[in-house]
Design a protein around this motif. Structure first.
Motif, short mmCIF file in Angstrom:
data_model
loop_
_atom_site.label_atom_id
_atom_site.label_comp_id
_atom_site.label_asym_id
_atom_site.label_seq_id
_atom_site.Cartn_x
_atom_site.Cartn_y
_atom_site.Cartn_z
N UNK A 210 -0.28 29.91 79.54
CA UNK A 210 -0.56 29.44 80.88
C UNK A 210 -0.33 27.93 80.93
N UNK A 211 0.46 27.45 81.90
CA UNK A 211 0.76 26.02 81.96
C UNK A 211 -0.35 25.27 82.68
N UNK A 212 -0.53 24.05 82.25
CA UNK A 212 -1.58 23.19 82.83
C UNK A 212 -0.99 22.42 83.99
N UNK A 213 -1.66 22.43 85.10
CA UNK A 213 -1.22 21.67 86.29
C UNK A 213 -1.79 20.26 86.19
N UNK A 214 -0.96 19.36 85.62
CA UNK A 214 -1.44 17.99 85.42
C UNK A 214 -0.49 16.95 86.00
N UNK A 215 0.36 17.36 86.94
CA UNK A 215 1.31 16.41 87.52
C UNK A 215 0.76 15.91 88.86
N UNK A 216 0.72 14.60 88.96
CA UNK A 216 0.24 13.95 90.19
C UNK A 216 1.48 13.46 90.94
N UNK A 217 1.84 14.15 91.99
CA UNK A 217 2.98 13.76 92.82
C UNK A 217 2.50 12.70 93.80
N UNK A 218 2.95 11.46 93.58
CA UNK A 218 2.49 10.33 94.37
C UNK A 218 3.71 9.57 94.89
N UNK A 219 3.71 9.27 96.17
CA UNK A 219 4.85 8.55 96.76
C UNK A 219 4.93 7.14 96.20
N UNK A 220 6.11 6.78 95.73
CA UNK A 220 6.33 5.43 95.21
C UNK A 220 6.70 4.50 96.33
N UNK A 221 6.82 3.23 96.07
CA UNK A 221 6.59 2.57 94.78
C UNK A 221 5.10 2.47 94.47
N UNK A 222 4.76 2.54 93.20
CA UNK A 222 3.37 2.62 92.80
C UNK A 222 2.63 1.28 92.93
N UNK A 223 3.37 0.18 93.02
CA UNK A 223 2.69 -1.12 93.18
C UNK A 223 2.14 -1.32 94.59
N UNK A 224 2.43 -0.38 95.51
CA UNK A 224 1.95 -0.52 96.87
C UNK A 224 0.47 -0.15 97.01
N UNK A 225 -0.11 0.43 95.96
CA UNK A 225 -1.49 0.89 96.04
C UNK A 225 -2.45 -0.18 95.53
N UNK A 226 -3.64 -0.21 96.15
CA UNK A 226 -4.67 -1.16 95.74
C UNK A 226 -5.16 -0.83 94.33
N UNK A 227 -5.21 0.45 94.01
CA UNK A 227 -5.73 0.89 92.73
C UNK A 227 -4.63 0.82 91.66
N UNK A 228 -5.05 0.75 90.42
CA UNK A 228 -4.12 0.82 89.29
C UNK A 228 -3.85 2.31 89.03
N UNK A 229 -2.79 2.84 89.64
CA UNK A 229 -2.54 4.28 89.59
C UNK A 229 -2.23 4.76 88.18
N UNK A 230 -1.63 3.92 87.36
CA UNK A 230 -1.33 4.34 85.98
C UNK A 230 -2.63 4.53 85.19
N UNK A 231 -3.57 3.61 85.39
CA UNK A 231 -4.86 3.73 84.70
C UNK A 231 -5.62 4.95 85.21
N UNK A 232 -5.56 5.19 86.52
CA UNK A 232 -6.23 6.38 87.08
C UNK A 232 -5.63 7.67 86.52
N UNK A 233 -4.31 7.70 86.41
CA UNK A 233 -3.64 8.89 85.89
C UNK A 233 -4.05 9.14 84.44
N UNK A 234 -4.09 8.09 83.65
CA UNK A 234 -4.47 8.23 82.24
C UNK A 234 -5.92 8.71 82.13
N UNK A 235 -6.79 8.13 82.95
CA UNK A 235 -8.21 8.47 82.95
C UNK A 235 -8.44 9.95 83.30
N UNK A 236 -7.60 10.49 84.20
CA UNK A 236 -7.76 11.87 84.65
C UNK A 236 -6.82 12.85 83.91
N UNK A 237 -6.08 12.33 82.92
CA UNK A 237 -5.17 13.19 82.15
C UNK A 237 -3.99 13.70 82.97
#
Length: 193
Positions: free
Chosen positions: A1-28
């Protein structure tokens, strides 16, 4: 069974107030640009909330009733249509100036695209000249190679040259394989001395 761990997020990622890379790592999670993805395979259901930085939000123009006259709206619509014709004709590589008033923006756009076309035409002409020159050099190169081959063939098949080489070989004297007839004659003359 495959794990659903892909976060489809509209780029560019620097447009967000949050550090999306850190959030992604934190949530796996693994982030993929939703604008470039062709499917949503493996999409995670529980993804962090993010917000676009306020300075990047598009400014909305609100026109209250009676704020713009119909004439201004018609003028803007006509200018936008003219700009559309200019852009489409440029994309089709046949820049065309629409009839009628273009407005300041349309006129400036046409000037810029006209300059781009002129630059491209100049580069194409220069390239074509270089290609033609390279073709002539290639022809000259092939002609010279053919002449060299013919001269080598003529030198190799000259019976006098072959006789001179035979005399030198018989006498045990070494000589260059591509030696000229004159050089070989000189070596044979020295044998007689």
């Amino acid at each position: 069974m495959s794990k659903n761990n892909i976060w489809y997020l509209a780029g560019p990622f620097h447009q967000y107030q949050e550090d999306v890379k850190a959030l992604a790592k934190e949530h796996g999670l693994v982030i993929l640009d939703a604008n470039a993805a062709t499917s949503r395979n493996g999409e995670a259901k529980d993804v962090p909330e993010v917000t676009i930085r306020p300075e990047l939000k598009a400014a909305a123009v609100v026109v209250e009733a009676g704020g713009l006259s119909q004439d201004v709206v018609d003028q803007l619509t006509a200018e936008l249509a003219a700009i559309g014709v200019i852009v489409e004709s440029f994309a089709a590589q046949a820049l065309e100036r629409p009839a009628g008033e273009l407005g300041e923006t349309g006129s400036r756009l046409f000037q810029v695209l006209e300059a781009v076309n002129a630059g491209i035409s100049s580069l194409q002409s220069e390239r074509d000249g270089e290609v033609e020159k390279a073709g002539k050099l290639q022809e000259e190169n092939e002609h010279l190679r053919a002449e060299i081959a013919a001269l080598k063939q003529a030198a190799a098949s000259d019976p006098e040259v072959e006789q001179l080489k035979a005399k030198l070989t018989e006498a045990g004297v070494t000589y260059r394989a591509n030696a000229s007839k004159e050089s070989l004659q000189k070596q044979v003359d020295e044998l007689a001395k």
